[in-house]
Design an enzyme around this catalytic site. Structure first.
Site, PDB file in Angstrom:
ATOM      1  N   THR A 181       0.821  -1.208   0.000  1.00 53.68           N
ATOM      2  CA  THR A 181       0.000   0.000   0.000  1.00 53.68           C
ATOM      3  C   THR A 181       0.856   1.260   0.000  1.00 53.68           C
ATOM      4  O   THR A 181       1.702   1.443   0.869  1.00 53.68           O
ATOM      5  CB  THR A 181      -0.930   0.023   1.234  1.00 53.68           C
ATOM      6  OG1 THR A 181      -1.608  -1.221   1.329  1.00 53.68           O
ATOM      7  CG2 THR A 181      -1.947   1.155   1.131  1.00 53.68           C
ATOM      8  N   HIS A 206       2.707  -5.452  -4.376  1.00 51.85           N
ATOM      9  CA  HIS A 206       1.428  -6.145  -4.347  1.00 51.85           C
ATOM     10  C   HIS A 206       0.446  -5.469  -5.306  1.00 51.85           C
ATOM     11  O   HIS A 206      -0.043  -4.374  -5.038  1.00 51.85           O
ATOM     12  CB  HIS A 206       0.835  -6.132  -2.929  1.00 51.85           C
ATOM     13  CG  HIS A 206       1.634  -6.913  -1.936  1.00 51.85           C
ATOM     14  ND1 HIS A 206       1.582  -6.676  -0.586  1.00 51.85           N
ATOM     15  CD2 HIS A 206       2.512  -7.935  -2.097  1.00 51.85           C
ATOM     16  CE1 HIS A 206       2.390  -7.521   0.044  1.00 51.85           C
ATOM     17  NE2 HIS A 206       2.969  -8.291  -0.858  1.00 51.85           N
ATOM     18  N   MET A 299       0.884  -2.521   4.162  1.00 49.47           N
ATOM     19  CA  MET A 299       0.204  -3.096   5.318  1.00 49.47           C
ATOM     20  C   MET A 299       0.582  -4.564   5.469  1.00 49.47           C
ATOM     21  O   MET A 299       0.822  -5.258   4.494  1.00 49.47           O
ATOM     22  CB  MET A 299      -1.307  -2.969   5.150  1.00 49.47           C
ATOM     23  CG  MET A 299      -2.102  -3.540   6.312  1.00 49.47           C
ATOM     24  SD  MET A 299      -3.877  -3.488   6.038  1.00 49.47           S
ATOM     25  CE  MET A 299      -4.463  -4.386   7.480  1.00 49.47           C
ATOM     26  N   ASP A 302       4.220  -9.142   5.205  1.00 47.15           N
ATOM     27  CA  ASP A 302       4.910  -9.807   4.107  1.00 47.15           C
ATOM     28  C   ASP A 302       6.299  -9.196   3.933  1.00 47.15           C
ATOM     29  O   ASP A 302       6.441  -7.985   3.832  1.00 47.15           O
ATOM     30  CB  ASP A 302       4.098  -9.660   2.815  1.00 47.15           C
ATOM     31  CG  ASP A 302       4.665 -10.497   1.676  1.00 47.15           C
ATOM     32  OD1 ASP A 302       5.323 -11.518   1.962  1.00 47.15           O
ATOM     33  OD2 ASP A 302       4.440 -10.134   0.504  1.00 47.15           O
TER      34      ASP A 302
END
Length: 360
Positions: A181, A206, A299, A302
């Protein structure tokens, strides 16, 4: 943030509005503030109450989602998650949405959108929660300059842990980067600051499938380094940046004195595919001290375990600091796992990469 996350759903499809309302309401931390079938109805609702997050369809009658997003960001900066169909055209549009201030993306196919959303319910709920924690002011500042998972899989699901023991510095340095994010703009800022002869770089951001190709194309048009979506077997070369394709894992592998990437299918790892943990673990196994790890805004956790594995294998590791992160989740977790050598602002990461390259 105290209390429930209040969400306004803006979509011209009644079935999508109903599905999103249902699956988000199943989370005790989320409350549906309202729904709207077009931006004009949404604007009326915003006069009475401001939500914590807006989910916004791209293609709507009377006013498209991008136009509404730009108006919204100029008047009421609110975390916005864009909904788009999975098309090449849609991927270009979503790049415009991210540039305009959207925090994240939810995919919905043109056919069977409601069923698709229901199948990815947990992922969508996590996306909305991540958006609620995002600092929209930091996003704006950077521009001015599935069902619940049955246990969260680790990188063990894709490849075994690396053997402990630092690898000698015997080849070119490879920079491995993970972001989520807020990462699309943070990566733009990082890559724009790098000269054409920078160390080879591999990135996991991501993003859904298809969108990474448009993202790489956009970055390539802005940067001195060459940026492309990774293809299985691509070599990692100085002055080149490879971005993991959406919905595929990317691993770093050594071939003699050079490195290349392996692009693979596989399960979600740390609830993501591509996963930063998978890339970082592969770097620990294949590159050791020849690698540098960088974890950026996002967020969740990972990359935290993988970065610690890189650190133990002799890699130099850096985390973006809280002040410059849109969401200080992934860097914070990496720091907590003990695998971070330095914590620095976003605008210093490029300088740190070049300095590490000179020290070799």
């Amino acid at each position: 943030m105290g209390g429930k996350i209040r969400v306004l759903i803006v979509d011209d499809s009644a079935s999508v509005r109903q599905t999103l309302s249902t699956l988000l309401s199943e989370d005790p931390d989320i409350e549906i503030m309202g729904v709207a079938n077009d931006p004009f109805m949404a604007a009326k609702k915003l006069r009475d109450e401001i939500p914590d997050v807006i989910t916004l369809d791209v293609e709507m009658p009377q006013m498209d989602g991008i136009t509404f997003l730009r108006k919204l960001m100029s008047q009421h900066p609110i975390p916005v998650v864009m909904c788009s169909s999975l098309t090449e055209t849609g991927s270009e549009t979503l790049m415009q949405a991210l540039e305009a201030g959207a925090v994240d993306i939810i995919l919905k196919p043109r056919i069977g959108a409601a069923d698709h959303l229901a199948e990815h319910a947990e992922q969508i709920r996590q996306t909305v929660k991540g958006a609620a924690r995002a600092s929209v002011s930091k996003l704006r500042a950077s521009r001015l300059k599935e069902r619940p998972v049955q246990g969260k899989l680790t990188a063990d699901a894709v490849l075994p842990p690396p053997k402990i023991g630092a690898m000698a510095k015997t080849t070119e340095m490879v920079v491995c980067v993970g972001a989520s994010t807020g990462g699309t703009e943070a990566l733009r800022e990082l890559l724009e600051a790098l000269p054409a002869n920078s160390p080879g770089m591999v990135i996991v951001q991501h993003m859904p499938e298809k969108f990474t190709a448009a993202f790489a194309k956009r970055l390539n048009s802005l940067c001195e380094v060459e940026v492309k979506e990774a293809v299985n077997g691509d070599p990692v070369l100085r002055g080149h940046v490879l971005i993991a394709p959406g919905d595929k894992h990317m691993l770093l592998e050594r071939r003699g004195a050079r490195y290349e990437v392996s692009v693979r299918e596989g399960p979600l790892v740390s609830r993501h595919r591509p996963s930063v943990d998978v890339l970082f673990r592969s770097a620990a196994r294949s590159a050791g001290a020849n690698a540098m790890g960088v974890i950026m805004t996002g967020m969740g956790d990972d990359g935290a375990r993988g970065m610690n594995e890189m650190h133990q294998a002799g890699a130099f590791t850096v985390a973006q600091d809280e002040a410059s992160s849109v969401v200080f989740g992934m860097p914070k977790e990496a720091i907590a796992h003990g695998g971070v050598d330095r914590i620095i602002p976003l605008d210093q990461i490029a300088r740190e990469i070049l300095a590490a390259d000179k020290r070799r």
